[in-house]
Design a protein around this motif. Structure first.
Motif, PDB file in Angstrom:
ATOM      1  N   ALA A   1      -6.373   3.892  -2.305  1.00 36.99           N
ATOM      2  CA  ALA A   1      -4.939   4.197  -2.358  1.00 36.99           C
ATOM      3  C   ALA A   1      -4.318   3.437  -3.508  1.00 36.99           C
ATOM      4  CB  ALA A   1      -4.262   3.799  -1.045  1.00 36.99           C
ATOM      5  N   ASN A   2      -3.174   3.920  -3.956  1.00 39.33           N
ATOM      6  CA  ASN A   2      -2.393   3.139  -4.912  1.00 39.33           C
ATOM      7  C   ASN A   2      -1.898   1.881  -4.200  1.00 39.33           C
ATOM      8  OD1 ASN A   2      -0.992   6.184  -6.189  1.00 39.33           O
ATOM      9  ND2 ASN A   2      -2.626   4.998  -7.091  1.00 39.33           N
ATOM     10  N   ARG A   3      -2.010   0.775  -4.908  1.00 35.71           N
ATOM     11  CA  ARG A   3      -1.683  -0.496  -4.256  1.00 35.71           C
ATOM     12  C   ARG A   3      -1.169  -1.471  -5.309  1.00 35.71           C
ATOM     13  NH1 ARG A   3      -6.307  -1.288  -2.316  1.00 35.71           N
ATOM     14  NH2 ARG A   3      -5.874  -0.604  -0.182  1.00 35.71           N
TER      15      ARG A   3
ATOM     16  N   ARG B   1      -9.740  14.896  -6.342  1.00 39.10           N
ATOM     17  CA  ARG B   1     -10.468  14.152  -5.318  1.00 39.10           C
ATOM     18  C   ARG B   1     -10.411  12.666  -5.665  1.00 39.10           C
ATOM     19  NH1 ARG B   1     -15.376  14.241  -4.874  1.00 39.10           N
ATOM     20  NH2 ARG B   1     -16.017  15.256  -6.808  1.00 39.10           N
ATOM     21  N   THR B   2     -10.052  11.867  -4.674  1.00 37.17           N
ATOM     22  CA  THR B   2     -10.025  10.415  -4.863  1.00 37.17           C
ATOM     23  C   THR B   2     -11.045   9.782  -3.933  1.00 37.17           C
ATOM     24  OG1 THR B   2      -8.254  10.223  -3.208  1.00 37.17           O
ATOM     25  CG2 THR B   2      -7.600  10.392  -5.522  1.00 37.17           C
TER      26      THR B   2
ATOM     27  N   ARG C   1       1.843   5.383  -0.140  1.00 35.03           N
ATOM     28  CA  ARG C   1       1.396   6.618   0.504  1.00 35.03           C
ATOM     29  C   ARG C   1       0.655   7.496  -0.512  1.00 35.03           C
ATOM     30  NH1 ARG C   1       3.711   6.956   5.438  1.00 35.03           N
ATOM     31  NH2 ARG C   1       5.650   5.771   5.773  1.00 35.03           N
ATOM     32  N   PRO C   2      -0.244   8.361  -0.058  1.00 38.06           N
ATOM     33  CA  PRO C   2      -0.936   9.269  -0.988  1.00 38.06           C
ATOM     34  C   PRO C   2       0.025  10.324  -1.538  1.00 38.06           C
ATOM     35  CG  PRO C   2      -1.504   9.806   1.276  1.00 38.06           C
ATOM     36  CD  PRO C   2      -0.708   8.526   1.332  1.00 38.06           C
ATOM     37  N   THR C   3      -0.407  10.983  -2.575  1.00 39.87           N
ATOM     38  CA  THR C   3       0.407  12.077  -3.126  1.00 39.87           C
ATOM     39  C   THR C   3       0.597  13.155  -2.060  1.00 39.87           C
ATOM     40  OG1 THR C   3      -1.611  13.078  -4.001  1.00 39.87           O
ATOM     41  CG2 THR C   3      -0.359  11.669  -5.488  1.00 39.87           C
TER      42      THR C   3
ATOM     43  N   ALA D   1      -2.802  16.920  -2.705  1.00 42.25           N
ATOM     44  CA  ALA D   1      -3.916  16.439  -3.519  1.00 42.25           C
ATOM     45  C   ALA D   1      -4.549  17.576  -4.312  1.00 42.25           C
ATOM     46  CB  ALA D   1      -4.972  15.788  -2.625  1.00 42.25           C
TER      47      ALA D   1
ATOM     48  N   ASN E   1       0.848  -1.193   0.000  1.00 46.01           N
ATOM     49  CA  ASN E   1       0.000   0.000   0.000  1.00 46.01           C
ATOM     50  C   ASN E   1       0.883   1.242   0.000  1.00 46.01           C
ATOM     51  OD1 ASN E   1      -2.569  -1.475   0.359  1.00 46.01           O
ATOM     52  ND2 ASN E   1      -1.683  -2.018   2.340  1.00 46.01           N
TER      53      ASN E   1
END
Length: 491
Positions: A362-364, A356-357, A348-350, A353, A346
């Protein structure tokens, strides 16, 4: 190259369910050296023909493409022989030695598919009978001991007869194609290496879930439990494959040196972390989807009032520069909601931002181990804009997935785990086998958990119950939720 493979426990469950089918597939694929002989060893009074007929009846239960035709099995059966042995009797080893010395094969494999309690006896008797020659390799099945002391005792006894390079401690998870692809993904591609570190990875999840219960293995499992059966070996080996540094080359000891560093870097347990970061569970009667399923305590062979765990979830960290502060979550259990094994990285987020996500997304990167074998990369993309869409909606991202199914890409006739490992033993390749110091480091790490559970049992604090067909005790979800993470099926 000629070889003799002596299969101790040749009429046992592991032999006919895993080992002999794997050897047949290698024979069918043309990978098994042609000048081979497979000698089943057990206490039953059987002739070579009786043994072949027994294995033929077992093979009749094999389904689909893996089932041999009569002609295929007849050719494979020509490799099969049988010898009756009492493993405690020196004269029976002398008879085996006489049989093996008939032709002096280039390689002799002693596969100990027996109870671990017999490993020491068999190895000592092989040495006394002159069967521990430079051409001999010995294969040891898990579990290799039930704690650190017993593991050290078995390894010491085996090493008193065989050199370390002759000892193949097998962990069938390491032979899975998906695990081989995990190493290739990490060390054969430049794409992920810059991301494979604490600055970009938020958490890592390793899940090995089974829908089945203990089946006919109640007596064995009640003395073992999920921690010894799955965490101490399979799960920690997967963790090492994920977290290890790139080895200097692809040689066996270079790879195993890096795995050992990971095991020695695992966070040390304290009374506080043992209480906070480890969840122990035991399945009870089922949910609606598992009506009629017996609780573990009611399974055949399970002792009354047993506190043996059928589920473990835990959190740990690796104390080194690459991974410091990144939580690693391990979860395994029986009678869970699905048969599923995967590793989820998993990200981390950008850092800032501008889109909106979806909440909680999350990127995974998911490495699927079973029942499917492949990779899935979870990303975000701009959804298709529609007329009349508000600006805020146009700026929202939608989850998309890049999916690679290795069975579809490379075909269904890929080499299975035991087939690969057996061929590696015959060829003398140690890369996919576990070294003694790796095993000892793993036992050293899990022992405080076993000791803490023994103290809890003495206070009457047994494992947490969970319904068969669920994903385990609710405490397992709380374990990851307190840091803002979720198990993959909860995303």
């Amino acid at each position: 190259m000629s070889f003799d493979l002596v299969l101790f426990g040749g009429t046992g469950d592991l032999a006919w369910r895993k080992l002999l089918p794997a050897l047949f597939q290698a024979f069918r694929h043309g990978s098994l050296p042609p000048q081979g002989r497979i000698i089943g060893v057990a206490r039953d009074a059987l002739s070579d023909g009786d043994y072949r007929a027994l294995i033929a009846r077992r093979f009749a239960d094999v389904e689909g493409e893996k089932r041999p035709s009569d002609e295929e099995f007849e050719r494979f059966a020509a490799l099969l022989q049988y010898q009756r042995m009492d493993l405690s009797q020196p004269e029976d080893y002398a008879l085996l030695a006489r049989r093996l010395h008939e032709r002096h094969a280039d390689t002799v494999v002693m596969y100990l598919a027996t109870a671990p309690a017999l490993f020491t006896t068999v190895c000592e008797q092989l040495g006394a009978a002159g069967l521990a020659t430079p051409a001999t390799r010995v294969v040891l099945e898990k579990p290799l001991g039930h704690d650190l002391a017993s593991n050290r005792a078995i390894n010491a006894a085996v090493r008193s007869v065989f050199d370390e390079r002759q000892i193949f401690r097998i962990d069938h998870y390491l032979g899975k194609p998906s695990v081989q692809n995990l190493l290739a993904l990490r060390f054969g591609n430049a794409l992920f290496e810059p991301l494979w570190r604490r600055e970009t990875v938020a958490s890592i999840e390793i899940t090995m879930a089974e829908q089945l219960g203990v089946e006919q293995r109640g007596a064995f499992y009640d003395q073992t439990g999920a921690l010894r059966d799955m965490v101490q070996n399979h799960a920690l080996q997967l963790l090492c494959a994920i977290a290890m540094e790139p080895p200097i080359n692809a040689h066996a000891d270079a790879i195993r040196d890096e795995k050992l560093k990971v095991l020695r870097s695992l966070s040390t347990w304290t009374p506080a972390t043992l209480l906070r970061d480890v969840v122990r569970g035991q399945y009870s009667t089922g949910t609606t989807a598992c009506e009629g399923v017996r609780a573990y305590a009611d399974e055949d062979g399970v002792a009354p009032g047993s506190t043996t765990e059928t589920f473990v979830a835990l959190r740990t960290e690796i104390a080194n520069w690459r991974w410091a502060g990144v939580p690693f979550y391990i979860r395994t259990g029986k009678r869970l909601a699905a048969r599923e094994a995967h590793i989820a990285i998993n990200f981390r987020p950008t850092p800032h931002a501008i889109y909106r996500t979806p909440l909680g997304a999350a990127n995974r990167l998911v490495i699927h181990l079973q029942p499917r074998d492949g990779l899935a990369l979870h990303l975000f993309a701009a959804g298709q804009e529609k007329r009349g869409m508000r600006i805020s909606e146009a700026q929202a991202l939608a989850p998309v997935q890049l999916d690679l199914d290795f069975d579809q890409r490379f075909g269904s006739q890929r080499v299975g785990a035991y087939e690969r490992l057996l061929l590696d033993v015959i060829a003398g390749r140690l890369n996919l086998f576990v070294r003694a110091d790796e095993q000892e480091a793993a036992w050293h790490w899990v022992e405080p958990i076993m000791q803490a559970w023994a103290e809890q049992d003495a206070r009457g604090e047994g494992p947490r119950p969970y319904a068969a067909g669920s994903w385990g005790p609710s405490a397992a979800s709380a374990l990851v939720a307190r840091e803002g993470h979720t198990w993959m099926e909860e995303c």
